[in-house]
Design an enzyme around this catalytic site. Structure first.
Site, PDB file in Angstrom:
ATOM      1  N   PRO A   1      -0.470  55.778  74.515  1.00  0.00           N
ATOM      2  CG  PRO A   1       1.325  55.380  73.134  1.00  0.00           C
ATOM      3  CD  PRO A   1       0.963  55.996  74.433  1.00  0.00           C
ATOM      4  CD  GLU A   2      -5.451  53.848  77.634  1.00  0.00           C
ATOM      5  OE1 GLU A   2      -6.319  52.991  77.860  1.00  0.00           O
ATOM      6  OE2 GLU A   2      -5.534  55.002  78.073  1.00  0.00           O
TER       7      GLU A   2
ATOM      8  CE  LYS B   1      -2.029  49.835  78.519  1.00  0.00           C
ATOM      9  NZ  LYS B   1      -1.779  50.536  79.786  1.00  0.00           N
TER      10      LYS B   1
ATOM     11  NE  ARG C   1      -1.617  56.324  86.910  1.00  0.00           N
ATOM     12  CZ  ARG C   1      -1.008  55.266  86.431  1.00  0.00           C
ATOM     13  NH1 ARG C   1      -1.584  54.552  85.507  1.00  0.00           N
ATOM     14  NH2 ARG C   1       0.172  54.910  86.871  1.00  0.00           N
TER      15      ARG C   1
END
Length: 341
Positions: free
Chosen positions: A14-15, A73, A323
């Site tokens: 979720p951003e 966020k 990442r």
DNA sequence: TCTTAAACCTGAGAGC
DNA sequence: TGCTCTCAGGTTTAAG
């Protein structure tokens, strides 16, 4: 291993757009509602709750939610009329309303968190960590399910502090900017920069900060103290849109290119918001459990091996900060800074 | 002060 | 069928 990673279904986190979709969904259901029950099924989801603030369950039970607010966020829900542990507050006040800044329920979805609106007698969701039962004056009894697979998300009750610049601290809809809590921010969110969709976001301050940063531009975009709300997906998308290499030193960007990148960040976030966020699977859903559609609009993230929508060359994936970065090596080339005049 | 890396965390998919 | 390995990444904290 290479084929394995490209075959794997990725799980978007979720951003800003996803969190805003959640906030939008929750706001009408929780604003004005009283919390009548709190069940914590996994204490690890309270890792951001400071014991000194009081017991999480006791602080929430009996409190009324004033609004749903977001910065970047982070979500928070200003509280009033809290039921207090042993009937006392640290400063001897009789209710949360009498605290100088008040308190708020803070939620961060981490990588895999969801807040789902459920009927009060709905069964346990898979991976349900926290359940709040609320009583709304119009909608009656509802349940809020905090579901989180990887437990990087959390909930906490936190004290509110005045926002550093005296402006409205976060976005809570257009009509409530003069509320008592509007210019207050939870202490654990106070260090987070404003997000680029925030009316009080200072473009000049952001550009100046970039200009004196030596690290790569993507690292700066992901630094929530510099600009909030951007995660790996939208960083890759904005960099692709602005034709900037993710390792380009932030301070080497020309003013023009930095402005272009900021505009691209806003474009990507607005578009994702309009499409309900990015979903590849059930890892991100709105409060009703529905997926967003922005995954269909991605140009870089998760498209390794596929042709660049601009030049047709292959999108690449590279390891970056534990990442991945997805980019077009042709459109997004590392540029040497122009020598000083 | 700034930058970087590590740790936290676990369900699900792929391979065998 | 079941086991093992690998992967995803936001935030905080510690170290350089």
């Amino acid at each position: 291993m290479g084929s394995k990673s490209t075959m794997r279904v990725t799980h978007p986190v979720p951003e800003l757009p996803e969190v805003e979709v959640v906030r939008l969904g929750l706001a009408p259901a929780v604003t004005g509602a009283t919390i009548t029950g709190v069940e914590v099924f996994d204490e690890r989801s309270l890792k951001r709750h400071r014991a000194a603030t009081g017991d999480f369950v006791e602080l929430l039970t009996g409190s009324t939610i004033e609004a749903a607010v977001r910065r970047g966020k982070f979500l928070w829900f200003p509280l009033s009329n809290g039921a207090l542990p042993n009937g006392a507050l640290p400063n001897g006040a009789l209710s949360n309303e009498l605290l100088p800044g008040g308190t708020a329920l803070v939620a961060h979805l981490g990588m895999s968190g969801q807040v789902l609106l459920r009927e009060p007698n709905a069964g346990m969701d898979h991976l349900l960590r926290i359940r709040l039962t609320i009583e709304h004056p119009e909608h009656g009894e509802l349940a809020l399910h905090f579901v989180d697979q990887r437990i990087f998300g959390s909930m906490a009750v936190d004290t509110l502090l005045p926002s550093a610049d005296g402006q409205v601290a976060g976005y809570s809809g257009p009509a409530v900017v003069d509320a008592p809590w509007a210019r207050s921010i939870p202490s654990q969110v106070a260090h987070i920069a404003r997000d680029p969709l925030d009316e009080a976001f200072d473009d000049g301050l952001f550009l100046a900060r970039l200009a004196r940063t030596r690290s790569g531009i993507k690292r700066a975009l992901l630094d929530q103290r510099v600009i909030s709300g951007i995660g790996n997906i939208y960083a890759d998308e904005a960099l692709w849109g602005a034709r900037v290499h993710y390792e380009q030193p932030a301070g080497d960007l020309s003013k023009r290119r930095a402005r272009l990148l900021l505009a691209e960040v806003r474009t990507v976030l607005h578009k994702a918001l309009a499409e309900g966020g990015t979903s590849f699977d059930a890892q991100y859903v709105n409060v009703n459990g529905q997926s967003g559609y922005f995954a269909h609009s991605l140009n870089a993230y998760g498209r390794q091996g596929q042709p660049c929508a601009r030049c047709g060359r292959e999108i690449r994936r590279a390891a970056f900060m534990n990442r991945s970065s997805h980019f077009c090596a042709y459109c997004q080339r590392l540029r040497r800074p122009r020598p000083a005049a």
